[in-house]
Design a protein around this motif. Structure first.
Motif, PDB file in Angstrom:
ATOM      1  N   ILE A  50       0.841  -1.204   0.000  1.00 11.37           N
ATOM      2  CA  ILE A  50       0.000   0.000   0.000  1.00 11.37           C
ATOM      3  C   ILE A  50       0.875   1.252   0.000  1.00 11.37           C
ATOM      4  N   THR A  51       0.570   2.184  -0.884  1.00  6.05           N
ATOM      5  CA  THR A  51       1.178   3.521  -0.850  1.00  6.05           C
ATOM      6  C   THR A  51       0.047   4.540  -0.792  1.00  6.05           C
ATOM      7  N   CYS A  52       0.200   5.569   0.083  1.00  8.75           N
ATOM      8  CA  CYS A  52      -0.942   6.462   0.323  1.00  8.75           C
ATOM      9  C   CYS A  52      -0.478   7.869   0.711  1.00  8.75           C
ATOM     10  N   HIS A  53      -1.149   8.888   0.145  1.00  7.59           N
ATOM     11  CA  HIS A  53      -0.970  10.277   0.540  1.00  7.59           C
ATOM     12  C   HIS A  53      -2.232  10.727   1.267  1.00  7.59           C
ATOM     13  N   VAL A  54      -2.074  11.225   2.490  1.00 10.42           N
ATOM     14  CA  VAL A  54      -3.212  11.642   3.313  1.00 10.42           C
ATOM     15  C   VAL A  54      -3.043  13.119   3.693  1.00 10.42           C
ATOM     16  N   GLU A  55      -4.110  13.863   3.500  1.00 12.43           N
ATOM     17  CA  GLU A  55      -4.105  15.265   3.934  1.00 12.43           C
ATOM     18  C   GLU A  55      -4.704  15.351   5.337  1.00 12.43           C
ATOM     19  N   PHE A  56      -4.045  16.102   6.234  1.00 14.38           N
ATOM     20  CA  PHE A  56      -4.494  16.228   7.624  1.00 14.38           C
ATOM     21  C   PHE A  56      -5.033  17.636   7.897  1.00 14.38           C
ATOM     22  N   GLU A  57      -5.826  17.707   8.946  1.00 19.38           N
ATOM     23  CA  GLU A  57      -6.330  18.983   9.447  1.00 19.38           C
ATOM     24  C   GLU A  57      -6.350  18.922  10.969  1.00 19.38           C
ATOM     25  N   GLU A  58      -6.522  20.052  11.586  1.00 22.35           N
ATOM     26  CA  GLU A  58      -6.533  20.076  13.047  1.00 22.35           C
ATOM     27  C   GLU A  58      -7.765  19.350  13.587  1.00 22.35           C
ATOM     28  N   GLY A  59      -7.560  18.670  14.697  1.00 15.74           N
ATOM     29  CA  GLY A  59      -8.658  17.944  15.312  1.00 15.74           C
ATOM     30  C   GLY A  59      -8.131  16.998  16.372  1.00 15.74           C
ATOM     31  N   GLU A  60      -9.011  16.422  17.150  1.00 15.38           N
ATOM     32  CA  GLU A  60      -8.628  15.513  18.225  1.00 15.38           C
ATOM     33  C   GLU A  60      -9.094  14.093  17.912  1.00 15.38           C
ATOM     34  N   HIS A  61      -8.304  13.153  18.369  1.00 16.38           N
ATOM     35  CA  HIS A  61      -8.650  11.739  18.180  1.00 16.38           C
ATOM     36  C   HIS A  61      -9.755  11.352  19.160  1.00 16.38           C
ATOM     37  N   ALA A  62     -10.708  10.606  18.675  1.00 15.77           N
ATOM     38  CA  ALA A  62     -11.843  10.226  19.516  1.00 15.77           C
ATOM     39  C   ALA A  62     -11.537   9.056  20.433  1.00 15.77           C
ATOM     40  N   HIS A  63     -10.550   8.231  20.090  1.00 21.04           N
ATOM     41  CA  HIS A  63     -10.242   7.076  20.944  1.00 21.04           C
ATOM     42  C   HIS A  63      -8.823   6.597  20.664  1.00 21.04           C
ATOM     43  N   HIS A  64      -8.405   5.633  21.472  1.00 20.00           N
ATOM     44  CA  HIS A  64      -7.086   5.040  21.271  1.00 20.00           C
ATOM     45  C   HIS A  64      -7.191   3.886  20.277  1.00 20.00           C
ATOM     46  N   ALA A  65      -6.042   3.482  19.764  1.00 18.28           N
ATOM     47  CA  ALA A  65      -6.010   2.403  18.775  1.00 18.28           C
ATOM     48  C   ALA A  65      -6.450   1.082  19.389  1.00 18.28           C
ATOM     49  N   THR A  66      -7.100   0.260  18.561  1.00 19.07           N
ATOM     50  CA  THR A  66      -7.494  -1.097  18.980  1.00 19.07           C
ATOM     51  C   THR A  66      -6.710  -2.107  18.160  1.00 19.07           C
ATOM     52  N   SER A  67      -6.955  -3.379  18.458  1.00 21.82           N
ATOM     53  CA  SER A  67      -6.237  -4.438  17.748  1.00 21.82           C
ATOM     54  C   SER A  67      -6.631  -4.500  16.270  1.00 21.82           C
ATOM     55  N   GLU A  68      -7.766  -3.919  15.917  1.00 23.03           N
ATOM     56  CA  GLU A  68      -8.228  -3.954  14.530  1.00 23.03           C
ATOM     57  C   GLU A  68      -7.653  -2.804  13.701  1.00 23.03           C
ATOM     58  N   VAL A  69      -6.968  -1.890  14.341  1.00 22.25           N
ATOM     59  CA  VAL A  69      -6.435  -0.725  13.652  1.00 22.25           C
ATOM     60  C   VAL A  69      -4.907  -0.780  13.654  1.00 22.25           C
ATOM     61  N   THR A  70      -4.298  -0.495  12.491  1.00 20.40           N
ATOM     62  CA  THR A  70      -2.844  -0.473  12.372  1.00 20.40           C
ATOM     63  C   THR A  70      -2.333   0.939  12.669  1.00 20.40           C
ATOM     64  N   GLN A  71      -1.423   1.044  13.605  1.00 25.43           N
ATOM     65  CA  GLN A  71      -0.874   2.345  13.997  1.00 25.43           C
ATOM     66  C   GLN A  71       0.303   2.705  13.086  1.00 25.43           C
ATOM     67  N   ILE A  72       0.221   3.858  12.430  1.00 23.42           N
ATOM     68  CA  ILE A  72       1.309   4.358  11.586  1.00 23.42           C
ATOM     69  C   ILE A  72       2.061   5.424  12.383  1.00 23.42           C
ATOM     70  N   GLU A  73       3.320   5.164  12.664  1.00 24.19           N
ATOM     71  CA  GLU A  73       4.091   6.073  13.516  1.00 24.19           C
ATOM     72  C   GLU A  73       4.933   7.059  12.710  1.00 24.19           C
ATOM     73  N   ASP A  74       5.303   6.680  11.505  1.00 23.29           N
ATOM     74  CA  ASP A  74       6.238   7.517  10.747  1.00 23.29           C
ATOM     75  C   ASP A  74       5.644   7.869   9.383  1.00 23.29           C
ATOM     76  N   LEU A  75       5.539   9.137   9.086  1.00 24.42           N
ATOM     77  CA  LEU A  75       5.052   9.620   7.793  1.00 24.42           C
ATOM     78  C   LEU A  75       6.049  10.597   7.192  1.00 24.42           C
ATOM     79  N   ASP A  76       6.110  10.614   5.889  1.00 21.87           N
ATOM     80  CA  ASP A  76       6.893  11.621   5.180  1.00 21.87           C
ATOM     81  C   ASP A  76       5.955  12.793   4.918  1.00 21.87           C
ATOM     82  N   VAL A  77       6.140  13.885   5.673  1.00 19.85           N
ATOM     83  CA  VAL A  77       5.182  14.996   5.637  1.00 19.85           C
ATOM     84  C   VAL A  77       5.711  16.153   4.783  1.00 19.85           C
ATOM     85  N   GLN A  78       4.849  16.601   3.926  1.00 18.29           N
ATOM     86  CA  GLN A  78       5.136  17.801   3.123  1.00 18.29           C
ATOM     87  C   GLN A  78       3.933  18.735   3.255  1.00 18.29           C
ATOM     88  N   GLY A  79       4.084  19.760   4.074  1.00 16.69           N
ATOM     89  CA  GLY A  79       2.984  20.668   4.359  1.00 16.69           C
ATOM     90  C   GLY A  79       1.918  19.947   5.180  1.00 16.69           C
TER      91      GLY A  79
END
Length: 212
Positions: A50-79
């Protein structure tokens, strides 16, 4: 041609410091695999890359990660856009009796879709399309012929002789053997014994010894 389709999906959560996903700009899912063969099956082992570009905006996370969700710790950020790669394991097995001898299955990914979840994660889903040649008519007929040959395998001579002997040992045969044995016993008597036969209308017969 045999065709098999199934769906795969994966959810990804990002560090809170990036904010929350606003939009998935680009995404691609590429299957990378190798084929192996065992005595009973054809195995396809590899990954969905999988290769993916994601645009982010300000906001708060509603919950912590579960076993069904993959945590991505490192992103190559441009803007405001972050890029990441991920590999989802792949393992597929096709029984040899379902595929033509000497042929190889083909596999590709279709209908890649993304959506934002209510927990500040993104979900990437795709369909897997697998094609392979089924067994030809000659192979099917050969399998049926082999099965028939096994079912009609003749009984061994030793087993047949034993079963025939057991079948002949009926009560009638045993009676005949006893009568034959008794007749032979009479014929083998010493000469000192008298062998007499009587007409059926005689009630009794007196021997010379009885008259004296």
């Amino acid at each position: 041609m045999e065709v098999k389709n199934w769906d795969v999906k994966e959810q990804f959560l990002f560090p809170a410091s990036f904010g929350v996903p606003k939009e998935v700009r680009t995404v691609a899912v590429t299957p990378q695999f190798e084929q192996k063969e065992t005595e009973e099956a054809i195995q396809i082992i590899g990954i969905y890359h999988i290769t993916c570009h994601v645009e982010f905006e300000e906001g708060e996370h509603a919950h912590h990660a579960t076993s069904e969700v993959t945590q991505i710790e490192d992103l190559d950020v441009q803007g405001e856009v972050g890029y990441f790669e991920y590999a989802v394991p792949m393992s597929i097995e096709i029984a040899k009796d379902k595929i033509r001898s000497g042929s190889s299955p083909t596999l590709n990914v279709q209908h890649v879709k993304t959506r934002k979840t209510e927990h500040a994660a993104i979900e990437i889903a795709w369909s897997v399309h697998c094609e392979f040649e089924g067994p030809n008519q000659e192979e099917i007929e050969l399998e049926i012929e082999i099965e028939k040959k096994i079912e009609l395998e003749p009984i061994s001579e030793e087993k047949e002789t034993k079963e025939t002997k057991e079948t002949k040992e009926t009560p009638e045969n045993e009676q005949a053997k006893r009568e034959e044995s008794e007749l032979q016993f009479i014929l083998d008597l010493d000469d000192g014994y008298s062998k007499l036969s009587f007409p059926s209308n005689y009630v009794s017969v007196k021997t010379k010894t009885e008259e004296e």
